[in-house]
Design a protein around this motif. Structure first.
Motif, short mmCIF file in Angstrom:
data_model
loop_
_atom_site.label_atom_id
_atom_site.label_comp_id
_atom_site.label_asym_id
_atom_site.label_seq_id
_atom_site.Cartn_x
_atom_site.Cartn_y
_atom_site.Cartn_z
N LEU A 23 -85.51 -31.98 -19.67
CA LEU A 23 -85.93 -33.39 -19.68
C LEU A 23 -85.01 -34.22 -20.56
O LEU A 23 -84.76 -35.40 -20.29
N ALA A 24 -84.52 -33.62 -21.65
CA ALA A 24 -83.70 -34.39 -22.59
C ALA A 24 -82.29 -34.59 -22.07
O ALA A 24 -81.63 -35.57 -22.43
N LEU A 25 -81.82 -33.66 -21.24
CA LEU A 25 -80.44 -33.76 -20.78
C LEU A 25 -80.33 -34.72 -19.60
O LEU A 25 -81.19 -34.75 -18.72
N ARG A 26 -79.28 -35.51 -19.61
CA ARG A 26 -78.95 -36.30 -18.41
C ARG A 26 -77.43 -36.27 -18.30
O ARG A 26 -76.74 -37.20 -18.72
N LEU A 27 -76.92 -35.17 -17.77
CA LEU A 27 -75.47 -34.98 -17.74
C LEU A 27 -74.83 -35.82 -16.65
O LEU A 27 -73.71 -36.27 -16.78
N LYS A 28 -75.58 -36.01 -15.54
CA LYS A 28 -75.04 -36.90 -14.51
C LYS A 28 -75.71 -38.26 -14.70
O LYS A 28 -76.94 -38.34 -14.65
#
Lengths: 260, 687
Positions: free
Chosen positions: B197-202
């Motif tokens: 949930l914390a990651l938004r790599l794209k």
């Protein structure tokens, strides 16, 4: 000695009276069903029948009996007996919630309609189970008198009647109903019918195994007039299975009008 | 002894790694065989990894114990599962062949065997575990008419804890350690999907960065149920260890059933976690149909695991009620029982009865999948709302199963640390029973938005708000007990956790009424506000008091006191992390963050919040790791704490620690009130 014998013959007599009353109430139930099928009346009769079984056949009052002076010796038979009784009844309370849940499912899904079932067969298996309860009570009473032979005979009759109920439901009623179009996967009514009778039949089966165990052990000389907890446990459990059917029978066969 | 066991441990770790690799390879090979080709991607298969974990765990315990206890149970479970599955497959093949059809024996793409085969196999496997581990042998002897010997308690060695023991203290510790293991597994799941949930790599579009949607859903669903099982095991552990000691009994009323209740949770846990290896499931922990009827096979394993675990709850509760009603020490009348015993009784009343309903709900849904019985299929006259009613009839009261023992611990220990009598003993005792009873009348407040009959909403709203009354009694008692208490400056760790529990449970309690009120719930339902609310109640009502109990009674069980400095690190790291986590959840929930979703719209502006929440979650994990390190360090140290280190009036502290195998050499007699701390000349028990 004579007063003892008097009380024994009394409980055999009591078993007969209880059976006659239960049989009469079942007839009343059937009569109500063919006249007006009132939910309220049928539920009331079912509760009265269940109450009679719980008191006169399952002896619930034994839970509240005063204990003798050995009550605090946790190794005494009297203490273990009372403790086991409490445990068994708690199990029954728990199990009753399962069957209560199934009744909730039945009334939630089908409301005041009922599936099309063979009434004669329904009454027949109900009678078999009721009669088996009578013999179960007789078996326990005879064991309490120390009559092991009489116990084995009555318990064997109970076993046969129970087997008759089980076979009647699973191998006659189920194929019958399926033949009439009531299948487990066809409709919610079918699903409810097979689930309720199936779950009950499963309990009958475990009761039969329990009966087989105590008959075998009695034949090998176990149990006495004073010490027969396994017999009492099997008896109470068997009557409980009967109590469940006292509610399931009207719920499936009698209450409401025929569904489409 | 010590040397050989520690060498055994290192070897066992090697076994673990070897087993993991072997199981993983086996999974990859099976996958390659079923598809007819090989790809390096197969090494990231979840089923293969699950197989690896299973074989690894088996190898680890084999290295530690040899073919004994839990190892034999697990081997029997695997063999039982495969035999059960093979049996069903064979029967279906025979029936189909006789009927003239052509039955596919192995559908290799679908885990080899059909769904009914695996479900029946799972059930047979669970029963086989019980036979293999040796938890049912005495009952078979009784059925055969043979006598069995009553057990004689012995001083346990570390091996005792990996096999069947009938001693309530051993079973209590087994429960507690299993609970901590499940807590770690459930927590790990949470960390994985929180990281996602914390990651938004794209930067734009849907962003699944480290796990697939299916795995996210499965982990999120399992986090819920694994934690619930962990909590049930934890309270069972504390209750099993303590209640016989508090009431002066030698053991529980039915020691064999007690062992059965513990051991049946192990195959249940294997089934539950095994659902990941069978495709997972995406319904959340509630398992609602109709989605559940279309979920992968993992759904069935989940249902079956919970169903089997239910037996533990029911039989454990039966045992506890009988024990409390039949085995109290002389003079211990109802209103001289410790509050914790009252709380256990109340909790057991719920477990005993309501557990049947979740079992039934899950069973009906299983049967719908297995036999096409349309209980919840509207097209055939079924009703999915029925599932929710049955489900919540258990799953609401069960939250009181989780918190009542914890609240009992708070009431039990507060007077010890403030050296004052518990305020309003009788009211506190009755409030537990009150919460348990009112708890049965509130289940439909989970269903305000479900489409159930509207006239049900308002009665359930008021019934729910009624729960605040007995709960308020408890808070009033705690505050009045703390008032003018003699609190020492150094604030021992258990006391800190009690205070933390009170504060956090207050937060959970105060955020409850907005969910119970129909008008606000229609907005809050299925948002992170709910998630924050129930994590507050679970931490305040269970986790904090559970840790308090562990710090407080650890010396009783082991004769060694947990390190205070590490304990304070544990508390002061966990509490703020947790508060940030749940308050943050509630904030974004109010702003419209939906629960259970794997990804969210970046324009909502919650990205930064999710990073903060994830960091807080790792803070809690670190705190729990400190706790584990504390246990390890304390057990290794030679410092003893055998006396009444908390200066308690309770009977278990009047004998030396660790608790003797026979509990009390002579039965004690209750002669006074349990919580008259600070009253000169008063005594509770005469030893």
């Amino acid at each position: 000695m004579s007063s003892n014998e008097h009380s024994h013959s009394n409980s055999l007599f009591q078993g007969i009276v209880t059976f006659v009353v239960l049989a009469f109430l079942t007839a009343v139930e059937f009569f109500i069903a063919i006249t007006n099928a009132s939910l309220l009346l049928l539920t009331t009769v079912a509760f009265i029948k269940a109450g009679i079984v719980v008191y006169y056949y399952m002896h619930i009052y034994k839970l509240f009996e005063d204990e003798d002076e050995h009550a605090h010796d946790h190794n005494s038979f009297a203490w273990k007996l009372a403790t086991n009784r409490l445990g068994l009844w708690l199990f029954i309370v728990s199990d009753a919630f399962l069957f209560g849940g199934l009744l909730v499912a039945r009334f939630n899904l089908l409301g005041l309609t009922r599936p099309h079932l063979d009434q004669v067969l329904g009454l027949g298996v109900t009678a078999a189970l009721l009669l088996s309860s009578f013999f179960m009570n007789r078996a326990e009473t005879l064991m309490a008198q120390g009559d092991r032979k009489g116990f084995v005979t009555s318990a064997a009759i109970t076993l046969l009647l129970g087997l008759g109920f089980f076979l009647g439901v699973v191998f006659v009623e189920w194929p019958n109903a399926a033949h009439e179009g009531l299948t487990a996967s066809g409709s919610a009514a079918g699903a409810v019918f097979y689930m309720m009778t199936g779950m009950h039949a499963f309990h009958v089966l475990t009761g039969l195994i329990f009966l087989g165990i105590i008959i075998r052990n009695a034949l090998r000389g176990h149990y006495s007039a004073e010490q027969h907890w396994a017999v009492e446990a099997a008896t109470v459990y068997w009557h409980f299975v009967d109590v469940v059917w006292i509610f399931f029978y009207p719920a499936l066969y009698l209450i409401g009008r025929l569904g489409g | 002894m010590k040397n050989s066991s520690s060498r055994g441990f290192i070897t066992s770790l090697l076994f673990l790694v070897g087993g993991l690799v072997a199981g993983l390879l086996l999974g990859v090979i099976l996958h390659a065989l079923t598809t007819g080709k090989f790809s390096a991607n197969y090494f990231t298969d979840v089923p293969s990894w699950m197989l690896g974990f299973l074989v690894g765990a088996l190898a680890f315990f084999y290295g530690l114990l040899g073919y004994n206890g839990v190892v034999r149970g697990l081997v029997w479970q695997v063999v039982g599962t495969l035999s059960g599955a093979a049996f069903v497959t064979l029967v279906r093949w025979i029936l189909d062949t006789v009927g003239g059809g052509e039955y596919t024996l192995f559908d290799l793409r679908n885990y080899g065997l059909s769904e009914p085969a695996w479900v029946f196999g799972g059930l047979v496997g669970a029963l086989s575990f019980m036979a293999g581990v040796g938890a049912v042998g005495d009952w078979f002897k009784w059925a055969k008419g043979d006598e069995t010997h009553d057990h004689h308690p012995e001083e346990p060695t570390w091996r005792t804890y990996f096999g069947v023991s009938l001693d309530h203290k051993v079973i209590g510790i087994q429960y507690t350690m299993t609970s901590l293991l499940m807590l770690s597994v459930g927590g790990l799941f949470a960390l994985i999907f929180r990281t996602e949930l914390a990651l938004r790599l794209k930067p734009d579009g849907p962003s699944m960065d480290i796990i697939s949607l299916n795995l996210y859903n499965s982990l999120m669903s399992l986090h819920g149920m694994v934690m619930i099982v962990s909590i049930l095991l934890g309270i069972a552990g504390v209750i099993n260890y303590l209640v016989p000691l508090l009431i002066g009994a030698k053991d529980m009323a039915f020691p064999r059933m007690n062992a059965f209740s513990y051991w049946v949770t192990i195959p249940a846990a294997v089934l539950l976690l095994g659902s990941l290896g069978f495709g997972g499931f995406d319904t959340g922990w509630t398992g609602y149909p109709p989605l559940a009827t279309r979920a992968p096979l993992g759904m069935q394993m989940f249902y079956l695991g919970v169903w089997v675990a239910g037996w533990s709850s029911i039989l454990g509760a039966l045992n506890l009620i009988t024990t409390v009603l039949r085995m109290r020490a002389k003079g211990m009348t109802a209103f001289k029982m410790p509050i914790f015993v009252w709380a256990s009784l109340a909790t057991s009343l719920i477990s005993l009865t309501a557990t049947q309903m979740i079992g039934l709900a899950f069973q009906l849904s299983m049967f719908q999948r297995l036999f096409g019985m349309p209980f919840f299929d509207v097209a055939k006259g079924g009703n999915p709302i029925l599932f929710q009613h049955l489900f919540w009839f258990y799953s609401h009261p069960v939250v009181y199963v989780f918190v009542l023992p914890g609240l009992g611990v708070i009431s039990e220990l507060l007077p010890v640390f403030v050296r004052k009598p518990l305020f309003g003993y009788k009211w506190v005792a009755m409030s537990s029973i009150g919460i348990a009873l009112v708890g049965f009348l509130v289940w439909a407040h989970h269903m305000f938005t479900s489409g159930m009959n509207e006239y049900l909403r308002v009665p359930f709203m008021y019934a729910t708000l009624l729960v605040a009354v007995p709960t308020g009694v408890k808070f009033f008692s705690w505050v009045a007990t703390l008032w003018q208490g003699k609190i020492t400056r150094e604030m021992p760790t258990p006391f800190l956790f009690l205070l933390g529990g009170i504060v956090v449970f207050l937060l959970g309690g105060l955020t409850g009424p907005p969910n119970a009120t129909v008008a606000t719930d229609l907005h809050l339902h299925d948002t992170y506000f709910i998630v924050g609310h129930f994590h507050d109640t679970m931490f305040g009502g269970y986790i904090f008091p559970f840790f308090a109990a562990l710090y407080y009674w650890f010396p009783k069980a082991t004769g060694k006191r947990l390190n205070e400095t590490l304990g304070k690190w544990h508390f002061w790291l966990m509490t703020p992390s947790f508060l940030i986590l749940t308050l943050g959840m509630m904030r974004i929930g109010l702003l419209g963050m939906r629960r259970r979703i794997a990804d969210f719209d970046p324009t909502l502006g919650f990205d930064a919040w999710h990073v903060i929440l994830t960091i807080s979650a790792f803070g809690i994990a670190l705190a729990v790791l400190i706790f584990f390190f504390n246990i390890y360090k304390t057990l290794k140290s030679s410092e003893k704490a055998t006396g009444n280190i908390w200066d308690s009036r309770s009977p278990e502290w009047q004998v030396p620690s660790p608790m003797p195998a026979y509990n009390y050499e002579k039965e004690f007699e209750v002669v006074g009130e349990p919580y008259d701390y600070g009253l000169p000349g008063s005594t509770y028990v005469k030893m």
